[in-house]
Enzyme design. Structure first.
Site, PDB file in Angstrom:
ATOM      1  N   HIS A 173      43.103  68.719  55.548  1.00 16.54           N
ATOM      2  CA  HIS A 173      43.681  67.393  55.317  1.00 16.54           C
ATOM      3  C   HIS A 173      44.609  67.455  54.101  1.00 16.54           C
ATOM      4  O   HIS A 173      45.813  67.596  54.238  1.00 16.54           O
ATOM      5  CB  HIS A 173      42.550  66.372  55.151  1.00 16.54           C
ATOM      6  CG  HIS A 173      43.018  64.974  54.892  1.00 16.54           C
ATOM      7  ND1 HIS A 173      42.433  64.137  53.975  1.00 16.54           N
ATOM      8  CD2 HIS A 173      44.041  64.275  55.432  1.00 16.54           C
ATOM      9  CE1 HIS A 173      43.076  62.980  53.970  1.00 16.54           C
ATOM     10  NE2 HIS A 173      44.044  63.034  54.851  1.00 16.54           N
TER      11      HIS A 173
ATOM     12  N   PRO B 298      39.529  62.718  58.613  1.00 15.61           N
ATOM     13  CA  PRO B 298      41.004  62.734  58.743  1.00 15.61           C
ATOM     14  C   PRO B 298      41.632  64.121  58.912  1.00 15.61           C
ATOM     15  O   PRO B 298      42.803  64.201  59.254  1.00 15.61           O
ATOM     16  CB  PRO B 298      41.479  62.103  57.442  1.00 15.61           C
ATOM     17  CG  PRO B 298      40.392  62.401  56.447  1.00 15.61           C
ATOM     18  CD  PRO B 298      39.112  62.436  57.220  1.00 15.61           C
TER      19      PRO B 298
ATOM     20  N   CYS C  22      36.687  64.773  49.256  1.00 15.12           N
ATOM     21  CA  CYS C  22      37.850  63.911  48.995  1.00 15.12           C
ATOM     22  C   CYS C  22      37.948  62.774  50.000  1.00 15.12           C
ATOM     23  O   CYS C  22      38.025  61.605  49.628  1.00 15.12           O
ATOM     24  CB  CYS C  22      39.140  64.737  48.989  1.00 15.12           C
ATOM     25  SG  CYS C  22      39.232  65.842  47.574  1.00 15.12           S
ATOM     26  N   HIS C  23      37.951  63.100  51.312  1.00 17.29           N
ATOM     27  CA  HIS C  23      38.159  62.041  52.293  1.00 17.29           C
ATOM     28  C   HIS C  23      37.181  62.121  53.459  1.00 17.29           C
ATOM     29  O   HIS C  23      37.442  61.606  54.537  1.00 17.29           O
ATOM     30  CB  HIS C  23      39.613  62.055  52.794  1.00 17.29           C
ATOM     31  CG  HIS C  23      40.604  62.003  51.684  1.00 17.29           C
ATOM     32  ND1 HIS C  23      41.191  63.142  51.160  1.00 17.29           N
ATOM     33  CD2 HIS C  23      41.072  60.971  50.935  1.00 17.29           C
ATOM     34  CE1 HIS C  23      41.985  62.806  50.148  1.00 17.29           C
ATOM     35  NE2 HIS C  23      41.919  61.495  49.991  1.00 17.29           N
ATOM     36  N   GLY C  24      36.085  62.838  53.235  1.00 17.54           N
ATOM     37  CA  GLY C  24      34.985  62.787  54.189  1.00 17.54           C
ATOM     38  C   GLY C  24      35.160  63.533  55.495  1.00 17.54           C
ATOM     39  O   GLY C  24      34.557  63.170  56.498  1.00 17.54           O
TER      40      GLY C  24
END
Lengths: 173, 408
Positions: free
Chosen positions: A119, A150, A135-137
């Site tokens: 990502h 993501p 950071c964004h799962g």
């Protein structure tokens, strides 16, 4: 051009223009060539390129364990997978970027992936079932395949090959 | 494109500026190649800034890493050897160009009224340049770097009462060491931008009083021609010649200006056997050595650099055109130039008895030239006026004399 330069009768204007253009062209080429060393100096220097390969001794990793090694300044995850994990991964096709597990490993008990989330480049943390990016799962499985979140792609595989039974060289396929 | 320029012109005098200061800037048509060295100096400044910025990407200002990082640049960075040699040779080229630029100013009397401020801004630029070169020379952290910095910072010991404190303050320690290196690096990066700004001031002054010219008279309007294309081409041709010489050294003799001892890492415990400054400091170094007293030598050296600023007042002749119409001034100019080379030779050699004597004589000649000039120039003025001058030159000289006497 100012008035002093007015072309007199019989003077060949196209010849002067041609010479002017050629001169400017050669000058531009010269300036461009002079930029090459400067731009090139910002590329990796030879000592940096010398870090292109890293040898890893696998015998220090116990079954079920994961260890992280630096390769070209980037983390590489090496997992000594258990037979159960191998079986589970062989049965699954992954998530949004389907890829068979067999294509992602050279020997099924050794998974070698670049530990950088596809990502935005954070380093995912190891979980029981694979990795979770802080950071964004993004969630990856034990084959480094993206399951949810993501990230667009599975974790990248570095080029590597076995130089001995328990030794790999990363950086060269 | 024209639309964009028109848009900018309504808000900023772009076209006006280019026309006024460059393309249509009126320039004496009789300028020789000696007038091209200012442009060359500007060009070398740009080379130094650009190569310096790229070197700073790879260089490490740390006493434990500096020397090795320069070797890293030379061996491992792509084209690092080229960028470093461009920079190290560029320093010498800069001084060669500036000294020629100054020699032209002295020969043709370009420092004279009304160009005193132009000359003084140039003098300030020279001092900034010397400081920059000196600090840059420490950065490779070789033996010459280290001991050069040690000797030069020690000059400030000559300061009355506070000498020792000032030296310690300059170095950030009791000897040249890591704190000295880091501050020299910081200032070596800053000063070129100060020089750049000072060059802008120098140019504003130049464009106010306009270029001098070899004839020495103020030219009629019809004898001025636009800077572009005539002098852009002339300057670029001169640049071509300069680049051939400069690049020949860079590619084929890059160690010419690098002392072999500087390939040995700095060692605070041992001074190299033959310690000499860079060639461009040799004459001043010789003057320093010729005075057998610490404070006296330092003062003499400082004056030897600063005294050029007094030229507009030391030269009391009102005959224009510098050495061209002034046989005695011309002789003094050549003696002075030769004397500087002799001083350079003295500075480059260990102080034997013979060398010391030559040094003392040439130091005396150096200062005597300046001290005699006020008297010689007045006497010479009468002499050449009596002997006869080209009408335009004589008219200008007589006008200046009349003005000066009218004011008394």
């Amino acid at each position: 051009m100012s008035e002093e330069n007015t072309i007199k009768d019989g003077a060949d204007l196209s010849r002067r223009e041609f010479l002017g253009t050629v001169t400017a062209g050669v000058a531009a080429a010269g300036v461009a060539a002079a930029c090459v060393p400067f731009v090139s100096s910002m590329n990796p220097s030879s000592d940096v390129l010398a870090k292109a390969t890293t040898e890893i001794d696998l015998s220090v990793i116990a079954p079920g364990e994961e260890k992280t090694f630096p390769w070209q300044g980037k983390p590489v995850f090496v997992v000594h997978r258990t037979p159960e994990e191998i079986a589970a991964m062989a049965a699954s096709k992954g998530g949004k970027d389907p890829e068979p597990d067999a294509k992602r490993v050279q020997k099924p008990e050794w998974l070698v992936v670049i530990g950088i989330c596809t990502h935005l480049g954070c380093v995912p943390n190891k979980t029981e079932s694979g990795w979770l990016c802080p950071c964004h799962g993004s969630v990856y499985d034990n084959s480094g395949r993206i399951i949810s979140g993501p990230a667009p792609r599975n974790l990248d595989l570095p080029p590597y090959h076995f130089v001995a039974e328990n030794k790999i060289l990363i950086g060269k396929a | 494109m024209n639309k964009i320029i028109a848009w900018v012109d309504q808000r900023f005098p772009l076209t006006f500026f280019i026309k006024h200061e460059l393309t249509d800037y009126p320039t004496p048509r009789n300028l020789s190649y000696w007038w091209g060295f200012g442009f060359l100096a500007g060009f070398v400044l740009v080379i130094q800034i650009v190569t310096g910025i790229f070197l700073a990407m790879h260089y490490k200002p740390d006493s434990n890493l500096a020397f090795d990082s320069v070797q890293h640049i030379m061996r491992e960075v792509n084209y690092g050897w080229l960028i470093r040699y461009l920079h190290s040779t560029g320093a010498s080229a800069f001084f060669a160009v500036i000294y020629t630029h100054m020699a032209r100013t002295l020969y043709y009397g370009s420092y004279r009224r009304p160009r005193e401020l132009l000359w003084w801004t140039g003098q300030g630029l020279l001092l900034l340049m010397m400081a920059t070169a000196f600090m840059g020379y420490l950065l490779p952290w070789g033996q010459m770097s280290y001991w050069g910095a040690t000797v030069i910072t020690n000059l400030f010991k000559a300061t009355p009462v506070y000498g020792d404190q000032i030296v310690t303050w300059l170095r950030g320690g009791f000897a040249v060491d890591d704190p000295t290196l880091t501050r020299f690096f910081s200032l070596h990066y800053l000063f070129p931008f100060l020089i750049f700004a000072a060059v802008a001031i120098h140019l504003v002054a130049l464009h106010t009083v306009r270029s001098s010219n070899p004839s020495g008279i103020n030219l009629a309007d019809k004898d001025n021609i636009p800077f572009h294309p005539y002098f852009t081409i002339k300057d670029l041709f001169g640049l071509g010649i300069f680049m051939i010489v400069y690049l020949l050294i860079v590619f084929f003799k890059p160690d010419l200006f690098i002392d072999a001892a500087n390939n040995i890492p700095a060692n605070p415990m041992q001074t190299p056997a033959d310690i000499v400054p860079e060639w461009y400091f040799l004459p001043f170094y010789a003057i320093l050595r010729s005075v057998p007293d610490l404070a006296g030598g330092v003062v003499a050296m400082a004056i030897s650099v600063l005294i050029f600023a007094a030229m507009p007042y030391l030269d009391r002749s009102r005959v224009t055109g510098g050495a061209r119409y002034r046989p005695i001034y011309r002789a003094m100019f050549y003696i002075f130039v030769i004397d500087i080379f002799v001083l350079g030779y003295v500075g480059a050699h260990p102080p034997s008895l013979q060398i010391r004597t030559i040094g003392e004589v040439s130091t005396t000649i150096y200062f005597l030239t300046f001290l005699l000039l006020p008297f010689v120039s007045r006497w010479e003025e009468k002499f050449v006026l009596a002997r006869g001058l080209p009408p335009a030159v004589e008219a200008m000289a007589r006008k200046e004399i009349a003005e000066a006497e009218g004011n008394v």
